[in-house]
Design an enzyme around this catalytic site. Structure first.
Site, mmCIF file in Angstrom:
data_model
loop_
_atom_site.group_PDB
_atom_site.id
_atom_site.type_symbol
_atom_site.label_atom_id
_atom_site.label_comp_id
_atom_site.label_asym_id
_atom_site.label_seq_id
_atom_site.Cartn_x
_atom_site.Cartn_y
_atom_site.Cartn_z
ATOM 1 N N ARG A 1 89.628 -30.255 89.758
ATOM 2 C CA ARG A 1 90.977 -30.245 89.202
ATOM 3 C C ARG A 1 91.163 -29.167 88.140
ATOM 4 O O ARG A 1 92.282 -28.911 87.715
ATOM 5 C CB ARG A 1 91.322 -31.627 88.645
ATOM 6 N N GLU B 1 77.144 -21.850 93.711
ATOM 7 C CA GLU B 1 77.948 -20.674 94.075
ATOM 8 C C GLU B 1 79.346 -20.918 93.517
ATOM 9 O O GLU B 1 80.189 -21.511 94.176
ATOM 10 C CB GLU B 1 77.987 -20.525 95.591
#
Length: 178
Positions: A99, A122
């Site tokens: 979020r 990543e």
């Protein structure tokens, strides 16, 4: 089948799941929360080559945090070292992290039976966001395995990510035979 909190605890007691450091308060209903380690890395080159060794620059996240920028790939690492000897671990981002527009893995969310290391992340972001060492970053979910495993990841001769490290590890695609 996903392991529940009780099953994860039982596997920890048997030694088939290892999490260091371990904090009981990080154990959820069917997952374990992991945190961002103190190191980030970025690739040196603007254009990466899948057939070549692409080198990275590693740095510590300062106490005041570090602002991630969109359009840049950051390699991070979990604070926790993990071992998984009888289940398949999956690493997913926490919803609170998502979020904020932070993705913690592009493709490498699944571990292998026998994976023993810190997880390289990543990391990419959709807008600038400040991150901090030790912030909750993801959750490990463990799946049962059907059948026997011939070769555990930590015993696989051509495994590219077996060297124990608390720093992010760059792509080893260049080691593949293709």
């Amino acid at each position: 089948m996903i392991l529940t909190d009780q099953q994860i605890l039982a596997e920890i007691e048997k030694g088939t799941i290892v999490i260091q450091p371990y904090d009981r308060s990080c154990l959820g209903t069917n997952s374990y929360d992991v945190h961002l380690g103190k190191y980030l890395a970025t690739y040196r080159d603007e254009v990466l080559d899948a057939r070549k060794h692409n080198e990275i620059d590693t740095f510590e996240i300062p106490a005041e945090g570090f602002v991630l920028q969109p359009g840049r790939l950051y390699l991070g690492v979990t604070e926790e070292y993990t071992e998984t000897h009888a289940t398949v671990p999956f690493l997913e981002g926490k919803s609170s992290v998502g979020r904020l527009g932070i993705d913690i893995h592009a493709t490498a969310g699944k571990g292998d039976v026998g994976f023993c290391n810190h997880w390289t992340l990543e990391i990419s972001v959709s807008m600038p966001v400040r991150i901090y060492h030790n912030m909750p970053i993801g959750q490990l979910i463990y799946f049962t395995v059907q059948g026997d495993v011939n070769t555990l990841y930590n015993r696989k001769q051509n495994a590219k990510y077996n060297d124990k490290t608390d720093k992010p590890v760059e792509s080893m695609m260049w080691k593949n035979k293709w």
